[in-house]
Write a protein that holds these residues in place. Structure first.
Motif, PDB file in Angstrom:
ATOM      1  N   ARG A  43      11.362   4.399   0.529  1.00 53.31           N
ATOM      2  CA  ARG A  43      12.348   4.926  -0.412  1.00 53.31           C
ATOM      3  C   ARG A  43      11.626   5.558  -1.595  1.00 53.31           C
ATOM      4  N   SER A  44      12.159   6.666  -2.040  1.00 56.22           N
ATOM      5  CA  SER A  44      11.631   7.293  -3.254  1.00 56.22           C
ATOM      6  C   SER A  44      12.086   6.469  -4.452  1.00 56.22           C
ATOM      7  N   SER A  45      11.590   6.787  -5.616  1.00 58.72           N
ATOM      8  CA  SER A  45      12.021   6.072  -6.830  1.00 58.72           C
ATOM      9  C   SER A  45      13.521   6.255  -7.051  1.00 58.72           C
ATOM     10  N   GLY A  46      14.083   7.332  -6.515  1.00 51.12           N
ATOM     11  CA  GLY A  46      15.522   7.582  -6.610  1.00 51.12           C
ATOM     12  C   GLY A  46      16.314   6.960  -5.470  1.00 51.12           C
ATOM     13  N   GLY A  47      15.643   6.268  -4.564  1.00 50.45           N
ATOM     14  CA  GLY A  47      16.327   5.596  -3.458  1.00 50.45           C
ATOM     15  C   GLY A  47      16.533   6.450  -2.222  1.00 50.45           C
ATOM     16  N   HIS A  48      15.970   7.655  -2.188  1.00 53.12           N
ATOM     17  CA  HIS A  48      16.127   8.534  -1.030  1.00 53.12           C
ATOM     18  C   HIS A  48      15.151   8.140   0.075  1.00 53.12           C
ATOM     19  N   ARG A  49      15.619   8.274   1.322  1.00 53.89           N
ATOM     20  CA  ARG A  49      14.755   7.971   2.455  1.00 53.89           C
ATOM     21  C   ARG A  49      13.606   8.977   2.514  1.00 53.89           C
ATOM     22  N   GLN A  50      12.418   8.456   2.815  1.00 53.84           N
ATOM     23  CA  GLN A  50      11.245   9.299   3.018  1.00 53.84           C
ATOM     24  C   GLN A  50      10.528   8.803   4.268  1.00 53.84           C
ATOM     25  N   TYR A  51      10.329   9.712   5.207  1.00 50.99           N
ATOM     26  CA  TYR A  51       9.730   9.359   6.491  1.00 50.99           C
ATOM     27  C   TYR A  51       8.313   9.919   6.581  1.00 50.99           C
ATOM     28  N   PRO A  52       7.366   9.115   7.072  1.00 51.36           N
ATOM     29  CA  PRO A  52       6.045   9.677   7.355  1.00 51.36           C
ATOM     30  C   PRO A  52       6.174  10.706   8.479  1.00 51.36           C
ATOM     31  N   ARG A  53       5.305  11.695   8.512  1.00 44.42           N
ATOM     32  CA  ARG A  53       5.404  12.761   9.519  1.00 44.42           C
ATOM     33  C   ARG A  53       5.337  12.231  10.941  1.00 44.42           C
ATOM     34  N   HIS A  54       4.605  11.125  11.156  1.00 42.09           N
ATOM     35  CA  HIS A  54       4.472  10.608  12.523  1.00 42.09           C
ATOM     36  C   HIS A  54       5.800  10.130  13.104  1.00 42.09           C
TER      37      HIS A  54
END
Length: 155
Positions: free
Chosen positions: A41-52
């Motif tokens: 999660r970003s500091s804003g709570g958004h999902r963040q996925y590694p490229r793999h």
């Protein structure tokens, strides 16, 4: 798992992952809920996925095309060490175990084709006698009313 500002791993937003993989964001959220993929999660709570995760999503989609259910796919992914992304060698090993599933599906489709050919000649579409809709009138045991058409091997 929070993303660190010092983490050099490129991250994708859910929208970017959806665009690059061709999978709807709702499906990606579902995959995450089911434990098939993970996001930080970003500091804003958004999902963040590694490229793999793109490769993992491709694996999931390919396994679905083969006919595996999500629980079967999850079990296959669980065999990978540390939940890592599948490699070509992993695909080879796992897909070898799926050959019997494909063989059964092929046999069921061939049986369906044979029944369909018979129906073309018959044309009756009788709910009592049709070998395609209701082999041996088995549906009558389930009571009156419409039933789903399911073609199973050996049905």
């Amino acid at each position: 798992m929070k993303s660190s500002p010092h983490d050099p791993t490129p991250r994708l937003s859910i929208g970017q992952l959806a665009q690059r993989s061709g999978i709807a964001t709702s499906a990606l959220r579902f995959y995450e809920t089911e434990g098939l993929i993970t996001a930080s999660r970003s500091s804003g709570g958004h999902r963040q996925y590694p490229r793999h995760v793109l490769r993992r999503v491709a694996f999931i989609r390919a396994a679905q095309v083969v006919g595996l259910t999500l629980p079967q796919i999850k079990a296959a992914l669980a065999t990978l060490p540390d939940g890592r992304t599948p490699t070509k060698a992993d695909w080879t090993r796992l897909s070898a175990g799926w050959a019997p599933l494909l063989d059964a599906r092929i046999a069921a489709l061939q049986e369906l084709r044979g029944k369909l050919t018979g129906c073309i000649g018959c044309g009756c579409l009788s709910l009592k006698a049709c070998a395609l809709y209701n082999p041996d009138d088995k549906v009558s045991d389930q009571g009156a009313g419409a039933r789903l058409l399911r073609i199973e091997p050996g049905a």
